[in-house]
Design a protein around this motif. Sequence first.
Motif, mmCIF file in Angstrom:
data_model
loop_
_atom_site.group_PDB
_atom_site.id
_atom_site.type_symbol
_atom_site.label_atom_id
_atom_site.label_comp_id
_atom_site.label_asym_id
_atom_site.label_seq_id
_atom_site.Cartn_x
_atom_site.Cartn_y
_atom_site.Cartn_z
ATOM 1 N N GLU A 149 -7.752 25.263 -11.191
ATOM 2 C CA GLU A 149 -6.765 24.216 -10.896
ATOM 3 C C GLU A 149 -5.469 24.793 -10.361
ATOM 4 O O GLU A 149 -4.739 24.131 -9.637
ATOM 5 N N LEU A 150 -5.177 26.021 -10.745
ATOM 6 C CA LEU A 150 -3.936 26.680 -10.341
ATOM 7 C C LEU A 150 -4.293 27.920 -9.546
ATOM 8 O O LEU A 150 -4.815 28.889 -10.085
ATOM 9 N N ASP A 198 -0.108 24.021 -4.917
ATOM 10 C CA ASP A 198 -1.132 25.015 -5.247
ATOM 11 C C ASP A 198 -0.572 26.429 -5.417
ATOM 12 O O ASP A 198 -1.273 27.307 -5.883
ATOM 13 N N LEU A 231 -2.012 28.792 -20.243
ATOM 14 C CA LEU A 231 -2.555 27.931 -19.185
ATOM 15 C C LEU A 231 -4.047 27.662 -19.380
ATOM 16 O O LEU A 231 -4.669 26.967 -18.569
ATOM 17 N N ARG A 243 -6.852 27.940 -16.533
ATOM 18 C CA ARG A 243 -6.676 27.171 -15.295
ATOM 19 C C ARG A 243 -6.352 28.044 -14.087
ATOM 20 O O ARG A 243 -6.486 27.585 -12.950
ATOM 21 N N MET A 273 -2.993 21.625 -10.298
ATOM 22 C CA MET A 273 -2.039 21.290 -11.358
ATOM 23 C C MET A 273 -0.694 20.964 -10.734
ATOM 24 O O MET A 273 -0.270 21.625 -9.795
ATOM 25 N N SER A 274 -0.009 19.995 -11.303
ATOM 26 C CA SER A 274 1.348 19.686 -10.849
ATOM 27 C C SER A 274 2.337 20.591 -11.585
ATOM 28 O O SER A 274 2.014 21.179 -12.628
ATOM 29 N N GLN A 289 2.677 19.500 -15.120
ATOM 30 C CA GLN A 289 1.567 19.916 -15.986
ATOM 31 C C GLN A 289 1.725 21.384 -16.395
ATOM 32 O O GLN A 289 1.450 21.744 -17.540
ATOM 33 N N ILE A 290 2.140 22.227 -15.466
ATOM 34 C CA ILE A 290 2.364 23.641 -15.777
ATOM 35 C C ILE A 290 3.475 23.759 -16.807
ATOM 36 O O ILE A 290 3.328 24.443 -17.819
ATOM 37 N N ALA A 342 2.302 22.640 -20.273
ATOM 38 C CA ALA A 342 1.428 23.626 -20.916
ATOM 39 C C ALA A 342 2.239 24.792 -21.466
ATOM 40 O O ALA A 342 1.990 25.271 -22.574
#
Length: 77
Positions: free
Chosen positions: A65-66, A31, A58, A61, A3-4, A7-8, A11
């Motif tokens: 992804e995270l 990361d 989140l 994720r 996740m960028s 994006q965090i 969310a």
Amino acid sequence: MPMSAKQIEAALLSAFPDAEVAITDLAGDGDHYAAKITASAFKGKTRVQQHKMVYEALEGRMGGELHALSLQTSPKD
């Protein structure tokens, strides 16, 4: 794909629209992040409850992804 920071942030703002959110990439690898979140939704909640709310925002994720997220949460006055 990790996740960028954007994006965090998106969310978290979706779950906590009045929040002040600051995301820092701790290792420069996309990361490992730190998040500082101030939201009125945290008012009256324990730190554990606040963090659980963030993890729920989140949507599963974390751990996928995270990889790592250091949290600092506080209620908004």
